[in-house]
Design a protein around this motif. Structure first.
Motif, PDB file in Angstrom:
ATOM      1  N   LEU A  29       0.843  -1.191   0.000  1.00 40.91           N
ATOM      2  CA  LEU A  29       0.000   0.000   0.000  1.00 40.91           C
ATOM      3  C   LEU A  29       0.877   1.240   0.000  1.00 40.91           C
ATOM      4  O   LEU A  29       1.962   1.245   0.593  1.00 40.91           O
ATOM      5  CB  LEU A  29      -0.916   0.028   1.227  1.00 40.91           C
ATOM      6  N   ILE A  30       0.405   2.278  -0.634  1.00 43.57           N
ATOM      7  CA  ILE A  30       1.137   3.540  -0.632  1.00 43.57           C
ATOM      8  C   ILE A  30       1.120   4.088   0.787  1.00 43.57           C
ATOM      9  O   ILE A  30       0.090   4.109   1.454  1.00 43.57           O
ATOM     10  CB  ILE A  30       0.495   4.548  -1.604  1.00 43.57           C
ATOM     11  N   ARG A  31       2.271   4.524   1.231  1.00 46.27           N
ATOM     12  CA  ARG A  31       2.402   4.986   2.614  1.00 46.27           C
ATOM     13  C   ARG A  31       3.278   6.226   2.649  1.00 46.27           C
ATOM     14  O   ARG A  31       4.371   6.234   2.087  1.00 46.27           O
ATOM     15  CB  ARG A  31       3.022   3.858   3.434  1.00 46.27           C
ATOM     16  N   VAL A  32       2.787   7.257   3.294  1.00 45.28           N
ATOM     17  CA  VAL A  32       3.569   8.480   3.449  1.00 45.28           C
ATOM     18  C   VAL A  32       4.326   8.356   4.764  1.00 45.28           C
ATOM     19  O   VAL A  32       3.729   8.260   5.825  1.00 45.28           O
ATOM     20  CB  VAL A  32       2.659   9.724   3.457  1.00 45.28           C
ATOM     21  N   GLY A  33       5.643   8.344   4.679  1.00 48.30           N
ATOM     22  CA  GLY A  33       6.448   8.092   5.862  1.00 48.30           C
ATOM     23  C   GLY A  33       7.340   9.244   6.269  1.00 48.30           C
ATOM     24  O   GLY A  33       8.398   9.012   6.850  1.00 48.30           O
ATOM     25  N   ASP A  88      10.198   8.571   8.831  1.00 48.72           N
ATOM     26  CA  ASP A  88      11.580   8.703   8.382  1.00 48.72           C
ATOM     27  C   ASP A  88      12.369   9.643   9.290  1.00 48.72           C
ATOM     28  O   ASP A  88      13.553   9.439   9.511  1.00 48.72           O
ATOM     29  CB  ASP A  88      11.639   9.222   6.942  1.00 48.72           C
ATOM     30  N   ALA A  89      11.695  10.644   9.829  1.00 49.26           N
ATOM     31  CA  ALA A  89      12.370  11.608  10.700  1.00 49.26           C
ATOM     32  C   ALA A  89      12.797  10.974  12.020  1.00 49.26           C
ATOM     33  O   ALA A  89      13.742  11.442  12.657  1.00 49.26           O
ATOM     34  CB  ALA A  89      11.467  12.813  10.962  1.00 49.26           C
ATOM     35  N   VAL A  90      12.102   9.927  12.449  1.00 52.49           N
ATOM     36  CA  VAL A  90      12.430   9.273  13.720  1.00 52.49           C
ATOM     37  C   VAL A  90      12.989   7.871  13.486  1.00 52.49           C
ATOM     38  O   VAL A  90      12.866   6.992  14.338  1.00 52.49           O
ATOM     39  CB  VAL A  90      11.198   9.222  14.657  1.00 52.49           C
ATOM     40  N   ARG A  99       9.368   5.601  17.097  1.00 49.08           N
ATOM     41  CA  ARG A  99       8.799   5.111  15.840  1.00 49.08           C
ATOM     42  C   ARG A  99       7.718   4.073  16.114  1.00 49.08           C
ATOM     43  O   ARG A  99       6.663   4.077  15.497  1.00 49.08           O
ATOM     44  CB  ARG A  99       9.882   4.528  14.949  1.00 49.08           C
ATOM     45  N   ARG A 100       7.982   3.160  17.049  1.00 50.67           N
ATOM     46  CA  ARG A 100       7.000   2.128  17.376  1.00 50.67           C
ATOM     47  C   ARG A 100       5.735   2.766  17.946  1.00 50.67           C
ATOM     48  O   ARG A 100       4.624   2.376  17.604  1.00 50.67           O
ATOM     49  CB  ARG A 100       7.591   1.124  18.352  1.00 50.67           C
ATOM     50  N   CYS A 101       5.887   3.769  18.792  1.00 52.69           N
ATOM     51  CA  CYS A 101       4.715   4.471  19.347  1.00 52.69           C
ATOM     52  C   CYS A 101       3.902   5.136  18.238  1.00 52.69           C
ATOM     53  O   CYS A 101       2.666   5.081  18.240  1.00 52.69           O
ATOM     54  CB  CYS A 101       5.148   5.512  20.375  1.00 52.69           C
ATOM     55  N   CYS A 141      -0.784   5.156  14.630  1.00 50.22           N
ATOM     56  CA  CYS A 141      -1.332   5.128  13.264  1.00 50.22           C
ATOM     57  C   CYS A 141      -2.209   3.898  13.054  1.00 50.22           C
ATOM     58  O   CYS A 141      -3.310   3.996  12.499  1.00 50.22           O
ATOM     59  CB  CYS A 141      -0.199   5.134  12.239  1.00 50.22           C
ATOM     60  N   ALA A 142      -1.722   2.735  13.494  1.00 50.95           N
ATOM     61  CA  ALA A 142      -2.502   1.501  13.331  1.00 50.95           C
ATOM     62  C   ALA A 142      -3.805   1.588  14.120  1.00 50.95           C
ATOM     63  O   ALA A 142      -4.869   1.216  13.617  1.00 50.95           O
ATOM     64  CB  ALA A 142      -1.680   0.292  13.782  1.00 50.95           C
ATOM     65  N   GLY A 143      -3.742   2.106  15.345  1.00 48.43           N
ATOM     66  CA  GLY A 143      -4.950   2.225  16.167  1.00 48.43           C
ATOM     67  C   GLY A 143      -5.970   3.182  15.573  1.00 48.43           C
ATOM     68  O   GLY A 143      -7.171   2.886  15.519  1.00 48.43           O
TER      69      GLY A 143
END
Length: 195
Positions: free
Chosen positions: A83-87, A91-93, A100-102, A107-109
């Protein structure tokens, strides 16, 4: 405490494998629908060119097919990180794995919450169509619960993939292996780890 966390992580992994199989089956169904749409288009061409007639339902069926294919393949696309994903923020973290995990969990939640609400709305609509026996207002008179039901199935599979991804992030010490590789591949050249 550690034993309980291991059991939870194991249960999440087993559920993840089962939902992965479901996502793959939905993708195969999407592929079969795509082949059926192509066959219908070819049949329509032959009927119009050779017999000056039509099935009169091409637009309707292809419309239903495109919607079904889009929704049914989304879970597998997420699973395969297609899937297209804007990161930009991720990327900054890149080097701060806990942050990043947080962010990934948030985002997932958020995504899962919104998509579960949409799935709930679709489920109500499918139930209403079934209850009322609603048909399309075309020559085909397609029961409307069928195309909406296929879209609902795709939404549920996608939601399960995203929800399980969030749970895996919560249960793991680091990013899941596939997503860590994906993050490294997308990272700017200077951030990539030396191999």
């Amino acid at each position: 405490m550690r034993d309980g966390a291991t059991r939870i992580a194991g249960a999440i992994d087993r559920l993840d494998r089962a939902v992965g199989g479901l996502a793959k089956a939905a993708a195969w169904l999407a592929g079969a629908l795509l082949v059926a749409m192509i066959a219908h288009v070819l049949l329509e061409i032959a009927l119009r060119a050779l017999f000056a007639t039509s099935t009169f339902v091409l637009d309707e069926f292809v419309g239903y097919g495109v919607a079904a294919v889009t929704f049914l393949s989304a879970g597998y696309a997420f699973q395969e990180m297609a899937l297209i994903r804007v990161g930009l923020l991720l990327d900054a973290v890149q080097r701060r794995t806990r942050l990043r995990r947080c962010l990934e969990v948030a985002c997932a939640g958020t995504t899962a919450t919104v998509l579960w609400f949409i799935a709930w709305y679709f489920a109500r609509s499918v139930a209403r169509h079934l209850e009322r026996g609603s048909l399309s207002e075309t020559v085909a008179q397609v029961p409307l619960w069928i195309p909406e039901g296929l879209m609902l199935l795709g939404l549920i599979v996608l939601n399960l993939r995203i929800t399980l991804y969030g749970l895996k992030l919560l249960a793991a010490e680091t990013l899941p292996q596939g997503h860590r590789r994906h993050a490294e591949a997308l990272a700017p050249q200077e951030h990539r780890s030396e191999a």
